[in-house]
Design a protein around this motif. Sequence first.
Motif, PDB file in Angstrom:
ATOM      1  N   GLY A 126      63.472 -37.937  14.991  1.00 31.72           N
ATOM      2  CA  GLY A 126      64.758 -38.771  14.187  1.00 31.72           C
ATOM      3  C   GLY A 126      64.677 -39.326  15.828  1.00 31.72           C
ATOM      4  N   MET A 127      66.515 -39.876  15.724  1.00 36.57           N
ATOM      5  CA  MET A 127      66.316 -39.927  17.746  1.00 36.57           C
ATOM      6  C   MET A 127      66.154 -39.568  18.381  1.00 36.57           C
ATOM      7  N   THR A 128      66.538 -38.522  18.605  1.00 35.95           N
ATOM      8  CA  THR A 128      66.671 -37.464  20.278  1.00 35.95           C
ATOM      9  C   THR A 128      65.282 -37.602  19.979  1.00 35.95           C
ATOM     10  N   SER A 151      66.405 -32.371  33.333  1.00 34.43           N
ATOM     11  CA  SER A 151      67.722 -31.516  32.784  1.00 34.43           C
ATOM     12  C   SER A 151      68.373 -31.304  31.114  1.00 34.43           C
ATOM     13  N   GLY A 152      69.151 -30.547  30.797  1.00 34.52           N
ATOM     14  CA  GLY A 152      69.807 -30.548  29.919  1.00 34.52           C
ATOM     15  C   GLY A 152      68.094 -30.646  29.511  1.00 34.52           C
ATOM     16  N   ALA A 153      67.717 -29.023  29.722  1.00 35.37           N
ATOM     17  CA  ALA A 153      65.803 -28.716  29.162  1.00 35.37           C
ATOM     18  C   ALA A 153      65.936 -28.345  27.389  1.00 35.37           C
ATOM     19  N   ASN A 221      68.880 -36.136  31.616  1.00 32.49           N
ATOM     20  CA  ASN A 221      69.972 -36.255  31.090  1.00 32.49           C
ATOM     21  C   ASN A 221      71.510 -35.790  31.241  1.00 32.49           C
ATOM     22  N   VAL A 222      71.609 -35.455  32.534  1.00 34.19           N
ATOM     23  CA  VAL A 222      72.743 -34.956  32.828  1.00 34.19           C
ATOM     24  C   VAL A 222      73.903 -35.441  34.562  1.00 34.19           C
ATOM     25  N   GLY A 223      73.015 -36.149  35.228  1.00 41.56           N
ATOM     26  CA  GLY A 223      73.490 -36.766  36.175  1.00 41.56           C
ATOM     27  C   GLY A 223      74.079 -36.201  37.335  1.00 41.56           C
ATOM     28  N   PRO A 225      75.639 -33.545  39.955  1.00 45.51           N
ATOM     29  CA  PRO A 225      74.627 -32.532  41.092  1.00 45.51           C
ATOM     30  C   PRO A 225      73.357 -31.770  41.116  1.00 45.51           C
ATOM     31  N   ILE A 226      73.194 -32.060  39.738  1.00 44.76           N
ATOM     32  CA  ILE A 226      71.728 -30.937  39.814  1.00 44.76           C
ATOM     33  C   ILE A 226      70.954 -32.541  40.164  1.00 44.76           C
ATOM     34  N   SER A 227      71.038 -33.711  39.559  1.00 43.16           N
ATOM     35  CA  SER A 227      70.216 -34.795  39.850  1.00 43.16           C
ATOM     36  C   SER A 227      69.738 -35.006  41.068  1.00 43.16           C
ATOM     37  N   CYS A 243      68.329 -41.249  30.980  1.00 42.16           N
ATOM     38  CA  CYS A 243      68.671 -41.552  30.151  1.00 42.16           C
ATOM     39  C   CYS A 243      70.123 -40.902  29.821  1.00 42.16           C
ATOM     40  N   GLY A 244      70.590 -39.807  30.785  1.00 43.86           N
ATOM     41  CA  GLY A 244      72.300 -39.426  30.209  1.00 43.86           C
ATOM     42  C   GLY A 244      73.078 -38.642  31.191  1.00 43.86           C
ATOM     43  N   ALA A 245      74.145 -38.629  31.597  1.00 46.51           N
ATOM     44  CA  ALA A 245      74.900 -38.770  32.413  1.00 46.51           C
ATOM     45  C   ALA A 245      75.691 -37.458  31.712  1.00 46.51           C
ATOM     46  N   PHE A 274      67.823 -45.956  30.472  1.00 42.73           N
ATOM     47  CA  PHE A 274      67.452 -45.853  29.401  1.00 42.73           C
ATOM     48  C   PHE A 274      67.901 -45.925  28.209  1.00 42.73           C
ATOM     49  N   ILE A 275      67.942 -46.381  27.214  1.00 35.45           N
ATOM     50  CA  ILE A 275      68.738 -46.809  26.154  1.00 35.45           C
ATOM     51  C   ILE A 275      67.250 -46.635  24.699  1.00 35.45           C
ATOM     52  N   VAL A 276      67.756 -46.196  23.938  1.00 31.43           N
ATOM     53  CA  VAL A 276      66.353 -45.672  22.815  1.00 31.43           C
ATOM     54  C   VAL A 276      66.188 -47.045  22.043  1.00 31.43           C
ATOM     55  N   ASN A 321      79.363 -28.336  25.313  1.00 31.49           N
ATOM     56  CA  ASN A 321      79.667 -27.958  25.862  1.00 31.49           C
ATOM     57  C   ASN A 321      78.882 -26.497  26.088  1.00 31.49           C
ATOM     58  N   GLY A 322      77.567 -26.722  25.960  1.00 30.28           N
ATOM     59  CA  GLY A 322      76.360 -26.114  25.588  1.00 30.28           C
ATOM     60  C   GLY A 322      76.045 -24.243  25.504  1.00 30.28           C
ATOM     61  N   LYS A 323      77.315 -25.307  23.779  1.00 30.08           N
ATOM     62  CA  LYS A 323      76.188 -23.716  22.972  1.00 30.08           C
ATOM     63  C   LYS A 323      75.132 -24.010  22.263  1.00 30.08           C
TER      64      LYS A 323
HETATM   65  N1  NAP Z   1      69.256 -42.666  26.463  1.00 33.25           N
HETATM   66  C1  NAP Z   1      69.619 -42.709  25.356  1.00 33.25           C
HETATM   67  O1  NAP Z   1      68.643 -43.312  24.444  1.00 33.25           O
HETATM   68  C2  NAP Z   1      69.678 -41.056  24.833  1.00 33.25           C
HETATM   69  C3  NAP Z   1      69.680 -40.803  23.450  1.00 33.25           C
HETATM   70  C4  NAP Z   1      70.390 -39.780  23.016  1.00 33.25           C
HETATM   71  C5  NAP Z   1      70.435 -38.798  24.378  1.00 33.25           C
HETATM   72  N2  NAP Z   1      70.474 -39.111  25.305  1.00 33.25           N
HETATM   73  C6  NAP Z   1      71.643 -38.712  26.426  1.00 33.25           C
HETATM   74  O2  NAP Z   1      69.792 -37.372  26.596  1.00 33.25           O
HETATM   75  C7  NAP Z   1      71.435 -36.389  27.356  1.00 33.25           C
HETATM   76  C8  NAP Z   1      70.741 -35.134  26.327  1.00 33.25           C
HETATM   77  O3  NAP Z   1      71.261 -34.648  24.505  1.00 33.25           O
HETATM   78  P1  NAP Z   1      71.177 -34.131  23.266  1.00 33.25           P
HETATM   79  O4  NAP Z   1      71.677 -35.269  22.265  1.00 33.25           O
HETATM   80  O5  NAP Z   1      69.710 -33.812  23.924  1.00 33.25           O
HETATM   81  O6  NAP Z   1      72.169 -33.144  23.810  1.00 33.25           O
HETATM   82  P2  NAP Z   1      71.864 -31.495  24.543  1.00 33.25           P
HETATM   83  O7  NAP Z   1      71.204 -31.918  25.595  1.00 33.25           O
HETATM   84  O8  NAP Z   1      71.382 -31.523  22.905  1.00 33.25           O
HETATM   85  O9  NAP Z   1      73.109 -30.569  24.235  1.00 33.25           O
HETATM   86  C9  NAP Z   1      74.296 -31.260  25.555  1.00 33.25           C
HETATM   87  C10 NAP Z   1      73.547 -30.503  26.945  1.00 33.25           C
HETATM   88  O10 NAP Z   1      74.455 -30.734  27.382  1.00 33.25           O
HETATM   89  C11 NAP Z   1      74.578 -29.358  28.889  1.00 33.25           C
HETATM   90  N3  NAP Z   1      75.179 -29.656  29.377  1.00 33.25           N
HETATM   91  C12 NAP Z   1      76.648 -29.975  29.063  1.00 33.25           C
HETATM   92  N4  NAP Z   1      77.750 -30.301  30.546  1.00 33.25           N
HETATM   93  C13 NAP Z   1      76.583 -30.166  31.138  1.00 33.25           C
HETATM   94  C14 NAP Z   1      76.999 -30.289  33.165  1.00 33.25           C
HETATM   95  N5  NAP Z   1      77.942 -30.517  33.588  1.00 33.25           N
HETATM   96  N6  NAP Z   1      76.121 -30.252  33.874  1.00 33.25           N
HETATM   97  C15 NAP Z   1      74.711 -30.423  32.890  1.00 33.25           C
HETATM   98  N7  NAP Z   1      74.659 -30.213  31.758  1.00 33.25           N
HETATM   99  C16 NAP Z   1      75.347 -29.928  30.840  1.00 33.25           C
HETATM  100  C17 NAP Z   1      74.433 -28.597  27.676  1.00 33.25           C
HETATM  101  O11 NAP Z   1      73.421 -27.592  28.081  1.00 33.25           O
HETATM  102  P3  NAP Z   1      73.293 -25.941  29.336  1.00 33.25           P
HETATM  103  O12 NAP Z   1      73.598 -25.473  28.314  1.00 33.25           O
HETATM  104  O13 NAP Z   1      72.038 -26.562  29.917  1.00 33.25           O
HETATM  105  O14 NAP Z   1      74.975 -27.059  30.238  1.00 33.25           O
HETATM  106  C18 NAP Z   1      74.654 -29.491  26.814  1.00 33.25           C
HETATM  107  O15 NAP Z   1      73.965 -27.949  25.282  1.00 33.25           O
HETATM  108  C19 NAP Z   1      73.051 -36.805  26.831  1.00 33.25           C
HETATM  109  O16 NAP Z   1      73.271 -37.047  28.794  1.00 33.25           O
HETATM  110  C20 NAP Z   1      72.263 -38.082  26.288  1.00 33.25           C
HETATM  111  O17 NAP Z   1      73.996 -38.975  26.051  1.00 33.25           O
HETATM  112  C21 NAP Z   1      70.479 -40.464  25.272  1.00 33.25           C
END
Ligand code: NAP
Length: 332
Positions: A126-128, A151-153, A221-223, A225-227, A243-245, A274-276, A321-323
């Motif tokens: 799907g989308m992700t 990041s956000g690995a 994925n996060v923006g 200080p990590i970035s 991809c995200g921040a 990047f926007i999918v 919140n990273g759960k």
């Molecule tokens: N551009 C696009 O088209 C597109 C499409 C989909 C998603 N995205 C972006 O991609 C990123 C990931 O999305 P996802 O759906 O895969 O979510 P995800 O990674 O499954 O869930 C979000 C994760 O972000 C981490 N996080 C939360 N606060 C943080 C912080 N302050 N610093 C670092 N990490 C933090 C948490 O993991 P930790 O336990 O590791 O902190 C959390 O599990 C997001 O930024 C989202 O907006 C962009």
Amino acid sequence: MNKSINLKQRPVGTPTLADFDIIELENNLNVSEGEILLESKYISVDPYLRGRMSDAKSYVPPFNVGEPISSGIVAEVIETKNDKFKKGDFVSGLLQWKEKQISTGEGLQKIDKSKASLSAYLGIVGMTGLTAFLGLHEIGKPKKGETLVVSGAAGAVGSVVGQIGKILGLNVIGIAGTDEKIDMLKSEFGFDYGINYKTTKDMKAAIKEAAPNGVDIYFDNVGGPISDAVLFNINQFARIIICGAISVYNKTELPMAIAVQPFLVKNSALMQGFIVSNYAEKFPVAMKQLSTWLGEGKLTYKETIVEGFDNTPQAFLDMMNGKNKGKMIVKV
Ligand SMILES: NC(=O)c1ccc[n+]([C@@H]2O[C@H](COP(=O)([O-])OP(=O)(O)OC[C@H]3O[C@@H](n4cnc5c(N)ncnc54)[C@H](OP(=O)(O)O)[C@@H]3O)[C@@H](O)[C@H]2O)c1
């Protein structure tokens, strides 16, 4: 009975349960000619929804206060007056956070549960999954032997980016927020190296240690200080996929960041947002490759499933919140 989850008020800073309303609706949905009645099965909770809860201009319009939230949903057709859909079909698409709803079927894709689990259509197929594949290929332009930092690995997008990196022969470093997630990156997803950003004091040094020859591709994925720390380690002609921040989504004021220009100039590096949805014409090819890798066992995925429609807002808060490990999904 039917229920809807509405945006009660616009969150200020970190959202709380008080920002959502669970409304009981009358169960009087009458299907007209050309329509279908859908019952939600799985709901996707995603970081971008946070942006839509604010009243700010973006690539998708904000939610209206007092109205239902919407996101990617997998639903079953339980009644139909539309020739294109039959009872028992499953569909996926952008739908409202309601247990049941009427649709014309426009914008919905029929999905095949014999090819992948229903919930997978909100994640890996799907989308992700598409985001991971297309972001890495279209902007990252990966070449065998290069070093990729994600990041956000341990999340939905990041865990797939890292695995694709390994399939393509890259050296892959993942950044995530718990030791358990770091273990998972290495043992389940094949990452070469993991860094826990919450317990690492000097991220710049940790990335240098993980990537002694420098970073060629950074999937951000996060923006924040990590970035910044990754930027200090990029190589000449590096590609940075924005991809995200998520680290700034709950901030009431945008934080001051380091100036990126010197890093980009010095290294002739590329940084691109990047926007999918901008790559929709490439979805079929990307989907085919993701499904093939899944079928061959080269790609795997993880889901954190929360049970119960009423728990959707909490699942969203927990994901922010990273759960979650892998894709956060609500089973209705
Ligand atoms: N551009 C696009 O088209 C597109 C499409 C989909 C998603 N995205 C972006 O991609 C990123 C990931 O999305 P996802 O759906 O895969 O979510 P995800 O990674 O499954 O869930 C979000 C994760 O972000 C981490 N996080 C939360 N606060 C943080 C912080 N302050 N610093 C670092 N990490 C933090 C948490 O993991 P930790 O336990 O590791 O902190 C959390 O599990 C997001 O930024 C989202 O907006 C962009």
